[in-house]
Design a protein around this motif. Structure first.
Motif, mmCIF file in Angstrom:
data_model
loop_
_atom_site.group_PDB
_atom_site.id
_atom_site.type_symbol
_atom_site.label_atom_id
_atom_site.label_comp_id
_atom_site.label_asym_id
_atom_site.label_seq_id
_atom_site.Cartn_x
_atom_site.Cartn_y
_atom_site.Cartn_z
ATOM 1 N N ASN A 164 101.127 40.946 50.552
ATOM 2 C CA ASN A 164 100.133 39.884 50.649
ATOM 3 C C ASN A 164 100.493 38.786 49.652
ATOM 4 O O ASN A 164 100.619 39.038 48.449
ATOM 5 N N THR A 165 100.644 37.546 50.137
ATOM 6 C CA THR A 165 101.127 36.465 49.270
ATOM 7 C C THR A 165 100.088 36.010 48.247
ATOM 8 O O THR A 165 100.412 35.195 47.383
ATOM 9 N N LYS A 166 98.848 36.542 48.315
ATOM 10 C CA LYS A 166 97.884 36.245 47.252
ATOM 11 C C LYS A 166 98.399 36.761 45.911
ATOM 12 O O LYS A 166 98.046 36.236 44.859
ATOM 13 N N TRP A 167 99.240 37.806 45.962
ATOM 14 C CA TRP A 167 99.867 38.304 44.727
ATOM 15 C C TRP A 167 100.738 37.224 44.108
ATOM 16 O O TRP A 167 100.707 37.007 42.890
ATOM 17 N N LEU A 168 101.520 36.532 44.938
ATOM 18 C CA LEU A 168 102.404 35.483 44.436
ATOM 19 C C LEU A 168 101.587 34.353 43.813
ATOM 20 O O LEU A 168 101.966 33.808 42.771
ATOM 21 N N GLU A 169 100.475 34.009 44.445
ATOM 22 C CA GLU A 169 99.585 33.004 43.859
ATOM 23 C C GLU A 169 99.097 33.464 42.491
ATOM 24 O O GLU A 169 99.096 32.693 41.522
ATOM 25 N N GLY A 170 98.673 34.710 42.416
ATOM 26 C CA GLY A 170 98.193 35.254 41.149
ATOM 27 C C GLY A 170 99.241 35.190 40.060
ATOM 28 O O GLY A 170 98.931 34.892 38.893
ATOM 29 N N VAL A 171 100.494 35.452 40.414
ATOM 30 C CA VAL A 171 101.585 35.414 39.442
ATOM 31 C C VAL A 171 101.725 34.019 38.840
ATOM 32 O O VAL A 171 101.876 33.863 37.616
ATOM 33 N N PHE A 172 101.648 32.976 39.675
ATOM 34 C CA PHE A 172 101.835 31.615 39.149
ATOM 35 C C PHE A 172 100.615 31.127 38.375
ATOM 36 O O PHE A 172 100.758 30.399 37.382
ATOM 37 N N TYR A 173 99.423 31.513 38.789
ATOM 38 C CA TYR A 173 98.252 31.172 37.974
ATOM 39 C C TYR A 173 98.288 31.933 36.650
ATOM 40 O O TYR A 173 97.842 31.419 35.617
ATOM 41 N N ALA A 174 98.821 33.144 36.659
ATOM 42 C CA ALA A 174 98.989 33.900 35.417
ATOM 43 C C ALA A 174 99.975 33.191 34.488
ATOM 44 O O ALA A 174 99.787 33.166 33.263
ATOM 45 N N ALA A 175 101.020 32.613 35.072
ATOM 46 C CA ALA A 175 101.991 31.843 34.275
ATOM 47 C C ALA A 175 101.316 30.643 33.616
ATOM 48 O O ALA A 175 101.582 30.326 32.449
ATOM 49 N N LEU A 176 100.429 29.979 34.363
ATOM 50 C CA LEU A 176 99.688 28.851 33.780
ATOM 51 C C LEU A 176 98.774 29.318 32.657
ATOM 52 O O LEU A 176 98.602 28.615 31.643
ATOM 53 N N ASN A 177 98.189 30.502 32.801
ATOM 54 C CA ASN A 177 97.342 31.037 31.727
ATOM 55 C C ASN A 177 98.127 31.255 30.444
ATOM 56 O O ASN A 177 97.607 31.053 29.339
ATOM 57 N N ILE A 178 99.370 31.677 30.575
ATOM 58 C CA ILE A 178 100.209 31.871 29.391
ATOM 59 C C ILE A 178 100.437 30.537 28.686
ATOM 60 O O ILE A 178 100.376 30.445 27.455
#
Length: 357
Positions: free
Chosen positions: A231-245
């Motif tokens: 599910n590509t929502k995981w990929l979205e989560g990864v990039f928003y997580a990168a922004l959180n960092i």
């Protein structure tokens, strides 16, 4: 070489009644899910190690001019659960990211059975709260029945910036968010096809499988090969997580966007050389609404994103990712490149093996 290859009575299938042979495809599916899970966890850790190193280099260059000391940024990875998945994941992260042994720790009820990993230098113990307090990323590899008690143990020790990456498929994201009282959560979801070509192999170790170009291409976020789709929502989560960092480091949003584009969209196809300007770059409105973007001061960082909400709802990045095939292609190329696999644009899916019954 398989020494049991010609010894039919010692094969796994020998003791299974003929009428139950139709269920043997589940064996290939189980292995495929293990490979996909380890591949995506490896990609995630590679991506975040790159990002943390880049942030450290930027911070170091800024502090050199002021004379301020800068602490070294290590990616500390914790695994809760020392069963089959936990052990496989530890080996994969150790060799393929690679995570140094001093930066990888496992908390499990029976650390004494992880003697092989302890000999490699990995600390194994049974202290869940201590583990999450130390780690930047925590992988949950436990049983669903164990998760409520584990969450109760660790929720008060979780730092806001710690990413909890759950493999506990039976516990959905909203429930996990409630149990942990934490929003920095990632949980990959996989969909399995009824009929598929089993490319996952039975003889290779997981680490060897993740060095096979056919298998790596099958694990790409947009690939249906092998009958398992992420599910590509995981990929979205990864990039928003990168922004959180980046936000945790108080980096302004223009610099954060430049850093993400520079690090994760820097792998190009050959024909990109003809028109590099047409290659995708991350923009502010890719991640936030136009209204929010208009009111965001130039030097302000991104807001802190709730990763649980990102994986449950449509986001600006959902829309952008679904419409931009160029971005999908570049992210796929970057994914394969992170495993040392080359990808030719418009390359057809390659499948090997025989169809599952």
């Amino acid at each position: 070489m398989d020494m049991l290859e010609d010894l039919q009575t010692l094969q796994f299938e020998y003791g299974i009644p003929e009428e139950e042979h139709t269920w043997l495809f589940l064996q290939g599916r189980s292995r495929g899910l293990m490979i996909e899970a380890c591949a995506h966890a490896t990609f995630f850790c590679k991506l975040f190690r790159i990002l943390r190193q880049s942030l450290h280099e930027n911070q170091t260059s800024e502090c050199v001019s002021t004379g301020s000391p800068v602490a070294c940024e290590k990616l500390n990875v914790g695994i809760i659960g020392g069963g089959h998945l936990g052990k496989q994941l530890a080996r994969v992260l150790l060799q393929l990211v690679p995570i140094p042994t001093e930066s990888l720790r496992i908390s499990t009820r029976r650390p004494e059975v992880l003697d092989e990993l302890q000999k490699l230098g990995i600390q194994c113990f049974y202290q869940n709260a201590y583990l999450v307090n130390w780690a930047n990323v925590v992988f949950l590899c436990c049983l669903p029945s164990q998760l409520p008690n584990i969450c109760l143990e660790i929720q008060s020790s979780l730092e806001k910036t710690c990413i909890v990456y759950s493999f506990v498929a039976a516990i959905p994201v909203p429930r996990l968010k409630l149990l942990l009282n934490h929003t920095n959560i990632l949980r990959p979801q996989y969909q399995c096809a009824d009929k598929f070509v089993n490319i996952w192999g039975a003889d290779k170790e997981i680490i060897a499988a993740l060095q096979d170009p056919v298998i790596i291409r099958a694990t790409c976020p947009y690939s249906p090969a092998g009958g398992i789709t992420l599910n590509t929502k995981w990929l979205e989560g990864v990039f928003y997580a990168a922004l959180n960092i980046c936000t945790a480091k108080e980096m302004s949003h223009p610099r954060a966007l430049h850093l993400l584009s520079e690090q994760f969209l820097s792998v190009h196809f050959e024909d990109c050389d003809k028109d590099r300007a047409s290659c995708p770059k991350f923009q502010l409105t890719d991640f936030v609404s136009k209204t929010y973007a208009r009111n965001l001061p130039l030097r302000r960082p991104f807001p802190w994103f709730d990763l649980a909400a990102v994986q449950l709802k449509e986001t600006p990045f959902s829309l952008h990712l679904s419409k931009s095939t160029a971005l999908q292609d570049h992210l796929t190329h970057f994914y394969c490149h992170s495993f040392g696999i080359s990808l030719i644009k418009d390359q057809p899916e390659v499948s090997t093996g025989s169809p599952s019954q």
